[in-house]
Write an enzyme that holds these catalytic residues in place. Structure first.
Site, mmCIF file in Angstrom:
data_model
loop_
_atom_site.group_PDB
_atom_site.id
_atom_site.type_symbol
_atom_site.label_atom_id
_atom_site.label_comp_id
_atom_site.label_asym_id
_atom_site.label_seq_id
_atom_site.Cartn_x
_atom_site.Cartn_y
_atom_site.Cartn_z
ATOM 1 N N CYS A 194 53.931 90.283 54.718
ATOM 2 C CA CYS A 194 53.952 90.166 53.247
ATOM 3 C C CYS A 194 53.222 91.319 52.551
ATOM 4 C CB CYS A 194 53.353 88.838 52.809
ATOM 5 S SG CYS A 194 54.244 87.422 53.484
ATOM 6 N N HIS B 64 50.645 89.173 45.399
ATOM 7 C CA HIS B 64 51.695 88.615 46.268
ATOM 8 C C HIS B 64 51.919 87.157 45.874
ATOM 9 C CE1 HIS B 64 54.061 87.346 49.569
ATOM 10 N NE2 HIS B 64 53.083 86.716 50.208
ATOM 11 N N ASN C 180 58.202 82.443 48.123
ATOM 12 C CA ASN C 180 57.526 83.569 48.779
ATOM 13 C C ASN C 180 58.597 84.449 49.437
ATOM 14 O OD1 ASN C 180 56.117 85.268 50.475
ATOM 15 N ND2 ASN C 180 54.758 83.685 51.281
HETATM 16 O O1 UT7 Z 1 52.718 84.980 52.364
HETATM 17 C C1 UT7 Z 1 51.752 85.030 53.365
HETATM 18 C C2 UT7 Z 1 50.564 84.253 53.047
HETATM 19 N N1 UT7 Z 1 50.854 82.866 52.935
HETATM 20 C C3 UT7 Z 1 49.980 82.087 52.371
HETATM 21 O O2 UT7 Z 1 48.983 82.567 51.910
HETATM 22 C C4 UT7 Z 1 50.233 80.611 52.341
HETATM 23 C C5 UT7 Z 1 48.933 79.872 52.439
HETATM 24 N N2 UT7 Z 1 49.017 78.446 52.568
HETATM 25 C C6 UT7 Z 1 49.545 77.607 51.634
HETATM 26 O O3 UT7 Z 1 50.127 78.039 50.672
HETATM 27 C C7 UT7 Z 1 49.313 76.132 51.809
HETATM 28 O O4 UT7 Z 1 48.414 75.930 52.878
HETATM 29 C C8 UT7 Z 1 50.606 75.313 52.066
HETATM 30 C C9 UT7 Z 1 51.436 75.233 50.809
HETATM 31 C C10 UT7 Z 1 51.412 75.912 53.189
HETATM 32 C C11 UT7 Z 1 50.236 73.885 52.443
HETATM 33 O O5 UT7 Z 1 49.443 73.281 51.436
HETATM 34 P P1 UT7 Z 1 48.063 72.566 51.806
HETATM 35 O O6 UT7 Z 1 47.532 72.025 50.551
HETATM 36 O O7 UT7 Z 1 47.225 73.564 52.556
HETATM 37 O O8 UT7 Z 1 48.534 71.383 52.728
HETATM 38 P P2 UT7 Z 1 48.139 71.066 54.244
HETATM 39 O O9 UT7 Z 1 48.832 71.991 55.179
HETATM 40 O O10 UT7 Z 1 46.641 70.955 54.365
HETATM 41 O O11 UT7 Z 1 48.774 69.630 54.405
HETATM 42 C C12 UT7 Z 1 48.321 68.511 53.622
HETATM 43 C C13 UT7 Z 1 49.246 67.335 53.881
HETATM 44 C C14 UT7 Z 1 49.499 67.048 55.357
HETATM 45 O O12 UT7 Z 1 49.584 65.663 55.523
HETATM 46 P P3 UT7 Z 1 48.334 64.805 56.061
HETATM 47 O O13 UT7 Z 1 48.010 65.382 57.413
HETATM 48 O O14 UT7 Z 1 47.241 65.030 55.071
HETATM 49 O O15 UT7 Z 1 48.868 63.411 56.097
HETATM 50 C C15 UT7 Z 1 50.844 67.654 55.596
HETATM 51 O O16 UT7 Z 1 51.520 67.065 56.679
HETATM 52 O O17 UT7 Z 1 50.527 67.592 53.300
HETATM 53 C C16 UT7 Z 1 51.551 67.399 54.297
HETATM 54 N N3 UT7 Z 1 52.654 68.297 54.014
HETATM 55 C C17 UT7 Z 1 53.663 67.970 53.200
HETATM 56 N N4 UT7 Z 1 53.939 66.863 52.492
HETATM 57 C C18 UT7 Z 1 55.057 66.855 51.752
HETATM 58 C C19 UT7 Z 1 52.837 69.547 54.470
HETATM 59 N N5 UT7 Z 1 53.974 70.053 53.977
HETATM 60 C C20 UT7 Z 1 54.508 69.085 53.181
HETATM 61 C C21 UT7 Z 1 55.660 69.024 52.396
HETATM 62 N N6 UT7 Z 1 55.889 67.889 51.700
HETATM 63 N N7 UT7 Z 1 56.530 70.055 52.292
#
Ligand code: UT7
Length: 325
Positions: free
Chosen positions: A112, A252, A282
């Site tokens: 990225c 980004h 993204n």
């Molecule tokens: O471009 C390169 C750089 N990329 C980035 O910088 C991306 C960085 N990361 C992010 O943007 C975020 O971490 C994400 C958007 C990918 C995820 O958001 P988050 O707030 O960090 O969520 P998480 O991974 O901590 O997951 C929280 C919960 C989990 O459920 P439990 O374990 O709490 O029950 C996931 O399973 O959300 C769940 N989850 C979803 N729920 C509904 C993960 N993806 C989804 C989804 N829909 N699509």
């Protein structure tokens, strides 16, 4: 001599993938995606589209905007993690498509951060006298490496291309400074493991879904915030300017929450932070040049204004550039 952006262009394929579409594909919701990422829509290339087809459209728009004939280009650099083929480079395909007959072309892999890396390389080549006019492109067909059964990643990524034309200019104008960083020890946080020499193409590799993006989202998030703030500060310090002097901050476009935290920590008001990830998701290396092209079209900066771009991605890689437009 230094180098300056004199033209910008962008292209996103017409087909759209909305949050409502994704609700039908994986266990997710429009509310979750909107609240956690800010994304509403991504653009997806039709099967059979080559990355260089997207580059071609963005490049023609940038060349028109610059009033530069492709035959006068000396350098073509494409930042991408989804090239047309392992080789020849996507830049060589692009060169042929636009008729940049006098140029030399190469691809650059920095995930990225790809566009800011290509910008820096082209700027350095112009400063070193290895050419006077460069086309720099960030372009991705990420839909070819997204696992549409993995809800944690498939909601994030989209396809698109952005391009900039750089020409020689006097020192003190154009690209004022570029800052590139990487930390290979953190490679596991964000990767597409299959299709290279470690996991070559095989039915097993495809069955194990190794040819798709894997990300440890929350860890990556934390690094993104820290590194983007650091590298933005580095650009400001090195050029002796403060954030109040920056007309537009173009980060980004990975996650709205990352953009908001970074903007807040830098002390830049929201109206001077460019955001379009709601409409594209993204797009990796394409996100910053698409944003720059849209910002120009919307009159978000004028000639002489300072624009700060900051990227972050797999590698890990992170980078910034401060430019007088
Ligand atoms: O471009 C390169 C750089 N990329 C980035 O910088 C991306 C960085 N990361 C992010 O943007 C975020 O971490 C994400 C958007 C990918 C995820 O958001 P988050 O707030 O960090 O969520 P998480 O991974 O901590 O997951 C929280 C919960 C989990 O459920 P439990 O374990 O709490 O029950 C996931 O399973 O959300 C769940 N989850 C979803 N729920 C509904 C993960 N993806 C989804 C989804 N829909 N699509």
């Amino acid at each position: 001599m230094a180098s300056k952006i004199v033209g910008l262009g962008m292209y996103a394929p017409p087909k759209k993938l909305t949050n409502l579409d994704l609700e039908k594909m994986v266990d997710t919701s429009d509310t979750w995606i909107t609240e956690r990422t800010g994304i509403k829509v991504r653009h997806i290339a039709e099967p059979g589209t080559a990355n260089s087809d997207l580059c071609d459209k963005a490049a023609r728009m940038a060349l028109d905007d610059a009033g530069v004939d492709p035959a006068d280009l000396d350098i073509v650099v494409v930042g991408t993690l989804t090239p047309d083929m392992p080789f020849p480079s996507t830049a060589c395909f692009l060169q042929a498509k636009i008729g940049a007959t006098q140029a030399y072309g190469m691809d650059l892999s920095a995930a990225c951060s790809g566009f800011v890396y290509t910008l820096s390389v082209a700027d350095a080549l112009i400063r070193a006298g290895r050419g006077k006019k460069a086309l720099v492109v960030g372009s991705e067909i990420l839909s070819t490496v997204v696992d549409y059964t993995d809800r944690s990643t498939c909601i994030l990524f989209g396809d698109g291309a952005g391009a900039a034309v750089l020409t020689e200019c006097p020192e003190g104008e154009g690209v004022l400074s570029c800052h590139l960083h990487s930390d290979g020890n953190l490679w596991q946080l964000l990767q597409c493991p299959g299709g290279g020499t470690v996991h070559p193409y095989s039915p097993e590799m495809m069955e194990q879904r190794l040819r798709s993006i894997r990300m440890t989202g929350n860890e990556t998030f934390k690094h993104a915030v820290l590194k983007m703030v650091d590298v933005a500060g580095e650009a400001l310090d090195r050029s002796g300017v403060c954030i109040d002097d920056v007309k537009l901050f173009v980060p980004h476009q990975a996650n709205l929450r990352i953009i908001q935290v970074v903007g807040k920590r830098l002390g830049i008001p929201e109206e001077r932070v460019f955001v379009n990830l709601d409409r594209y998701g993204n797009t990796s290396s394409a996100s910053i040049p698409i944003a720059l092209a849209e910002a120009k079209a919307q009159g978000r900066f004028a000639a002489g204004d300072l624009v700060l771009v900051v990227a972050f991605g797999g590698g890990l890689t992170w980078a910034s550039a401060l430019m007088r437009m």
